[in-house]
Design an enzyme around this catalytic site. Structure first.
Site, PDB file in Angstrom:
ATOM      1  N   ASP A   1     -38.798  12.347  18.752  1.00 24.99           N
ATOM      2  CA  ASP A   1     -39.764  13.245  19.530  1.00 24.99           C
ATOM      3  C   ASP A   1     -40.708  13.751  18.469  1.00 24.99           C
ATOM      4  O   ASP A   1     -40.717  13.599  17.431  1.00 24.99           O
ATOM      5  CB  ASP A   1     -38.759  14.418  20.135  1.00 24.99           C
ATOM      6  CG  ASP A   1     -39.874  15.596  20.743  1.00 24.99           C
ATOM      7  OD1 ASP A   1     -40.712  15.191  21.493  1.00 24.99           O
ATOM      8  OD2 ASP A   1     -39.615  16.668  20.747  1.00 24.99           O
TER       9      ASP A   1
ATOM     10  N   LYS B   1     -38.025   8.107  27.941  1.00 24.78           N
ATOM     11  CA  LYS B   1     -37.706   7.888  26.636  1.00 24.78           C
ATOM     12  C   LYS B   1     -36.299   7.130  26.619  1.00 24.78           C
ATOM     13  O   LYS B   1     -36.049   6.339  25.972  1.00 24.78           O
ATOM     14  CB  LYS B   1     -37.634   9.282  26.052  1.00 24.78           C
ATOM     15  CG  LYS B   1     -38.801  10.063  26.010  1.00 24.78           C
ATOM     16  CD  LYS B   1     -38.554  11.449  25.401  1.00 24.78           C
ATOM     17  CE  LYS B   1     -39.812  12.333  25.039  1.00 24.78           C
ATOM     18  NZ  LYS B   1     -39.585  13.587  24.445  1.00 24.78           N
TER      19      LYS B   1
ATOM     20  N   ASN C   1     -35.548  17.852  27.001  1.00 28.45           N
ATOM     21  CA  ASN C   1     -36.397  16.490  27.378  1.00 28.45           C
ATOM     22  C   ASN C   1     -35.914  15.415  26.487  1.00 28.45           C
ATOM     23  O   ASN C   1     -36.199  14.406  26.823  1.00 28.45           O
ATOM     24  CB  ASN C   1     -37.825  16.773  27.533  1.00 28.45           C
ATOM     25  CG  ASN C   1     -38.450  17.112  26.125  1.00 28.45           C
ATOM     26  OD1 ASN C   1     -37.972  17.730  25.455  1.00 28.45           O
ATOM     27  ND2 ASN C   1     -39.570  16.477  26.180  1.00 28.45           N
TER      28      ASN C   1
END
Length: 1112
Positions: A392, A778, A802
């Site tokens: 990320d 993702k 997330n």
């Protein structure tokens, strides 16, 4: 009443499937329609796996599901039922040891879970019964009970908030144990029951709640602002009353923490493959011996010699049955080739080895006062096999510590500096204005920053709101919201707090403005924006919205976009996070309709999220753009150095972020994911929208990029890693919408192979940036790479909720203990405080874990083949009579005592390369990737080495026994002495082999290696009746002592050990000579390079003039 209100709010619902009715206080409602009572579970939490009664059968069942354990059970049963050459103890005792150790370990872990459950279940709670506070244990709570919770107490079950000690019925809650967010959240009591603040009034309440059945989603619930979740803690509120709606294993916390799917490492798969090979060797040995036995017995004299006549029963036995029995007997004789104790050793190595990560001081972060945490020890060695790293951006590569840089209002730039760190705000630096906007628009923009957020204020633990002069701290789950509020304060507008549903703001003239908060349209990762609807003191109703430019620009008037868009794009190029701010006025009639729709949608029992999303979309249209903000998220310390090291180690790093492309690209350059010479290939909405038909343009770009990359790089994946430094580097940028186009290409298009072409491009790129990614996308990318040919090992690292989906999807998931909560850390296999710790975790710990466990696995198979091969060869010299070569005690103790501890110590402590060297030279990581040490080549090397040594053990001793007498007194040695000599050479050889392999000696290694050999000698004397004279009757009496009384035997043992280890010693000598010559050549090369480089260090001016004069 309460029920009528809910029925009215849910009148649009026709389907009542999946709902439950809860009676408040378990009081029936008079005159209510006939209702069949529902049964609900009690409030006991059960995270344990076993009970006292089912532990033994359940644990045994699970253990015997393992192939090796089940195999040894079968062997044990064969030994019990069939006349076999070895005692059932030889296989039964090691199996019992393995099963017992594993059962104790699992039983202890389950006992800890039982203890934790009891702490929760036996905790004290207060229930309102008959208008009195009744003290009970938490597990006694029933659905419908009214529970009283005091400040700083944890909610014992999921409650609907009925009332609180505050007049407006609000309470403050922290959900750190659920989603890791430490900020206070505000919850509101049901409007009908706000005034019921005493036990008497609560007990007189007669109402029913109709709500949905339990589901795990923390944020999908009936009136989420009314629901208090088990595990959350009451803060800054003295007391609340709530009715239990979900209890025990039906609470959202219990439903969320069900076991994660089991991940298996590549080493485990290799172990299973080796087991199959050795099982085949075992079956082959048994089949060969059985066949040769009957070939040998085809001669009548061999079948029935004069000294061993058959009985009548033996003569009448069916020959096929006899052959099958013999085959099973040979299986039992050779069964030790399968190392059952290896499983226990591997488990102990993983469990104990995981502590080295937790103990590593380099992973300790003083800021959060925490170090690394291992949640799954089963994947330690997988850290040394990673091919792809998915990371990320925000909070992982960057600090997630936002600094307000500037804003623009109607295209006019305002620059200031405001930094937010850990919920505290600081300001510094002067303000700079560039062509000020209209005063009214300027104030409107700053009001929007003060009103459109979820920031809360903490003032000396007060709840009733701060005074204008009080010192206070801003708290929020999102650090950039605090930076924006402080940015507004820098320009003269101060947010003073929100209480009783009213927001107070101090304007530039030091006047207090009050706004009534009507509705909050919360932020989510799909909408990428949030809005608030407020009412001014003059009665005007306004909507303020802030969000990503891609989600705000389509919802504002087109003519307002251009001025702001230029600033947004420039800020994004500078690496800043940008948000656009818009507003609109809402007419009173429109608000009445919107208000009704919102309330109905929030109270809906089915499709609530979809209905709310549709209403939000309808409300957030035709807005007026005011301006945009820019905040900076600084790079984490050593993030760039870590990515460079991973790249040098041959790992491919992909950044998956929800940020816009320009911001993410700038961050990738800053952290050196993209180098200045990296050629970027873009697959984004901007590049595809050049054509009318997007799919055709996408197909053209994919084909073009593939041709370029296939021409540049060789096909071999192995040489590809080297080619990165020899050829032009390429990077790929793709956004979420283009990825959706690739993954969901239409069936009738000519480009159904989009996905395969895209993957070919990705594999040739050194780095990939995926921007504008939703959490689900993702996980899709990780899954796509996992399924590539060759099954590359993937690692995902992130810090926020997330990122959980990709962390769970990848082979190894790592959570950063960041500022976006601890959901990522809780769901990960490993958690570390900072991204920089990934370097040592992979390059040092991962490397060493893999080398250790790979050596452990190969060594176990090696020493067991050395053990059994002499037994197989012995059958050729005993008429295939299934006569054991070793005594039963040696058979039993070999894997349990004589050879187990040295390899365990080696697999925990070995450092074949220094840790500092491993971290400073990342290229060493490439040598072990691809499961290099457990491939066919090393496996065959260990197997042939074992075959060589086993042959030396047997035939060396066999040639020694060609002399009829080994002692001066003429005594002749028997078969047990023969087997003991072979076993002695075996134990010393395999132990000394491990000593030769050890590069990092500690006192523990010395103790277990030399101690194991000493213990073998001691045990042999003990078993031979020297130390313990009561063992005189057994067949090994005085055998070991008499064997060592012969000088020939001593010489033979030493010589056989040396011959067996000679190939290893020779190999070590050759390697050392090569290493020294390589170091000498390297030092000479460095010296020559430094000499040749000296002229180039002249001053630039001098070099220029002298070179120029030479040219002239």
């Amino acid at each position: 009443m309460f029920r009528r209100t809910l029925n009215r709010l849910c009148s649009g619902e026709e389907k009542r499937v999946g709902t439950r009715t809860v009676f408040v206080g378990n009081h029936p409602i008079s005159g209510m329609e006939t209702y069949i009572a529902q049964r609900f579970c009690d409030n006991r939490i059960v995270s344990s796996k076993y009970t006292l009664w089912n532990f033994l059968p359940k644990n045994l069942f699970e253990q015997f599901r393992r192939i090796a354990n089940f195999y040894f059970l079968i062997i044990f049963l064969v030994q019990v039922t069939v006349d076999t050459p070895t005692s059932p103890v030889t296989s039964g005792l090691p199996l019992f040891f393995v099963i017992t150790v594993t059962a104790i370990k699992q039983g202890y872990e389950d006992w800890l879970r039982h203890r934790a459950d009891n702490e929760v279940n036996k905790s004290t709670v207060y229930i309102i019964e008959n208008a009195e506070r009744v003290r009970k244990e938490s597990e006694k709570i029933k659905v419908g009970d009214v529970v009283e919770v005091q400040a700083d107490e944890t909610f014992p079950c999921d409650l609907i908030l009925l009332s609180s000690c505050t007049t407006d019925g609000t309470c403050y809650v922290t959900t750190a144990s659920l989603d890791g967010e430490s900020n206070c959240k505000t919850h509101y009591a049901v409007r009908d029951t706000i005034a019921l603040c005493t036990a008497e009034s609560i007990d007189n309440l007669r109402a029913a709640i109709e709500c949905e059945q339990p589901q795990p989603d923390l944020y999908k619930s009936l009136g989420p602002e009314n629901l208090l979740l088990k595990g959350a803690t009451l803060k800054n509120t003295k007391k609340i009353y709530g009715v239990a709606v979900y209890t025990g294993m039906e609470t959202k916390m219990a439903l969320n923490y069900q076991g994660k799917s089991q991940k298996r490492s590549a080493v485990e798969k290799s172990i299973n493959a080796f087991l199959i090979v050795y099982l085949f060797i075992l079956l082959t040995k048994a089949a060969v011996c059985t066949t040769l036995k009957y070939v040998w017995q085809s001669t009548p004299y061999n079948d029935e010699p004069w000294y061993n006549q058959k009985t009548q029963k033996e003569r009448e036995t069916f020959k096929v049955l006899k052959m099958f029995t013999d085959f099973l007997s040979f299986m039992v004789l050779f069964n030790f080739i399968i190392p059952v104790s290896m499983y226990v050793t591997v488990e102990m190595q993983k469990f104990l080895g995981s502590f080295f990560i937790s103990w590593d001081k380099d992973f300790f972060d003083e800021e959060i006062n925490e170090g690394a945490l291992v949640n799954t020890s089963d994947l330690n060695e997988e850290l040394g096999q990673v091919d792809y790293v998915f990371t990320d951006k925000t909070g992982t590569l960057t600090e997630n510590s936002m600094e307000f840089i500037e804003c623009c209002i109607d295209g006019h730039k305002y620059k200031g500096t405001t930094q937010e760190v850990d919920g505290l705000s600081q300001t510094d630096g002067p303000l700079t204005y560039f062509d000020k906007a209209d005063k009214n628009r300027e104030e409107l923009f700053l009001r929007a920053l003060c009103l459109c957020h979820t920031v809360e204020i903490k003032t000396n633990d007060a709840v009733d709101g701060p005074t204008e002069t009080a010192e206070f701290t801003y708290i929020s789950s999102s650090p950039d919201e605090i930076a924006l509020v402080k940015g507004a304060k820098k320009f003269g507008f101060t947010f003073l707090g929100n209480w009783n549903g009213h927001i107070k703001v101090e304007n530039q003239r030091k006047e207090i403005e009050e706004y009534e908060l009507l509705h909050t349209l919360n932020f989510d990762s799909v909408r990428r924006r949030m809005s608030v609807i407020v009412k001014t003191q003059g009665g005007d109703i306004l909507l303020f919205c802030k969000g990503a430019d891609s989600s705000v620009f389509p919802r504002v008037h087109n003519h307002e976009i251009e001025l702001t868009k230029a600033h947004v794009e420039r800020n994004a190029m500078d690496g800043y996070r940008t948000l656009c701010v818009a507003f609109k006025e809402i007419a009173p009639d429109d608000f009445e309709r919107i208000n009704t729709q919102l309330i109905e949608a929030k109270m809906a029992l089915q499709d609530r999220e979809e209905k709310l999303e549709n209403i939000f979309d309808e409300i957030e249209t035709n807005m007026n753009l005011i301006g945009a903000t820019a905040v900076e998220d600084k790079l984490q310390d050593q993030a760039a150095e870590t990515i460079e090291a991973l790249h040098a180690a041959g790992l491919k790093v992909w950044v998956l972020t929800g940020d816009k492309m320009e911001t993410a690209k700038s961050t990738c350059y800053a952290c050196r994911l993209f180098q200045t010479n990296t050629e970027l290939l873009e697959l984004t909405t901007k590049t595809i929208e050049e054509s009318e038909r997007k799919e055709d343009r996408l197909h053209e770009l994919l084909i073009e990029y593939r041709k370029k990359l296939l021409h540049e790089f060789p096909k071999s994946t192995r040489s590809l890693k080297k080619a990165w430094t020899e050829h032009q580097e390429y990077g790929l940028i793709i956004d979420g919408s283009t990825l959706s186009l690739i993954l969901n290409s239409s069936q009738d298009s000519s480009s159904n192979n989009y996905k395969s072409i895209f993957l070919q491009i990705c594999m040739k790129c050194t780095a990939v940036l995926c921007c504008r990614m939703a959490p689900l996308q993702k996980a899709q990318i990780v899954r796509m790479v996992k399924n590539l040919k060759g099954s590359p090992i993937t690692l995902s690292i992130g810090d926020g909720a997330n990122d959980v989906s990709m962390i769970l999807e990848s082979h190894v998931g790592i959570g950063i203990k960041g500022k976006e909560g601890r959901q990522a850390a809780r769901n990960s296999d490993y958690s570390v405080p900072k991204f920089k710790h990934l370097k040592k975790l992979l390059l040092a710990h991962g490397h060493l874990y893999y080398v250790r466990i790979a050596h452990l696995v190969q060594y176990f198979f090696y020493k067991n083949l050395c053990f059994i091969l002499p037994q197989f060869l012995y059958q050729f010299f005993c008429g295939f009579s299934q006569q054991p070569l070793y005594d039963a005690a040696y058979l039993t103790m070999y894997n349990i005592c004589f050879t187990s501890l040295p390899i365990l110590a080696y697999s925990l402590l070995e450092q074949h390369i220094n840790i500092d060297t491993l971290t400073s030279d990342p290229r060493l990581y490439m040598k072990i990737t691809g499961n290099a040490m457990l491939q066919l080549g090393p496996f065959l090397y260990w197997t042939f080495l074992a075959a060589f040594e086993g042959t030396v053990f047997f035939f060396g001793t066999y040639f020694l026994f060609q002399t009829t007498s080994l002692e001066d007194n003429g005594k002749i040695y028997g078969n047990w002495t023969f087997g003991t000599i072979v076993f002695t050479v075996l134990v010393f050889t395999v132990t000394l082999k491990l000593a030769l392999d050890t590069r990092f000696w500690t006192w523990i290694n010395h103790f277990v290696i030399w101690g194991s050999l000493a213990f073998y000698v001691f045990f042999s004397f003990f078993w031979g009746g020297i130390i313990w004279p009561f063992l005189k009757q057994q067949r090994m009496y005085f055998v070991f002592a008499q064997m060592l009384s012969s000088v020939s035997t001593w010489l033979a043992i030493i010589l056989l050990i040396f011959i067996s280890l000679f190939p290893e010693i020779l190999l070590i000598v050759v390697k050392n000579v090569r290493r020294r010559s390589a170091r000498r050549n390297q030092s000479c090369r460095r010296a020559s390079d430094s000499l040749s480089a000296r002229p180039s260090v002249r001053p630039l001016l001098l070099r220029t003039f002298s070179d120029e004069s030479n040219i002239l």
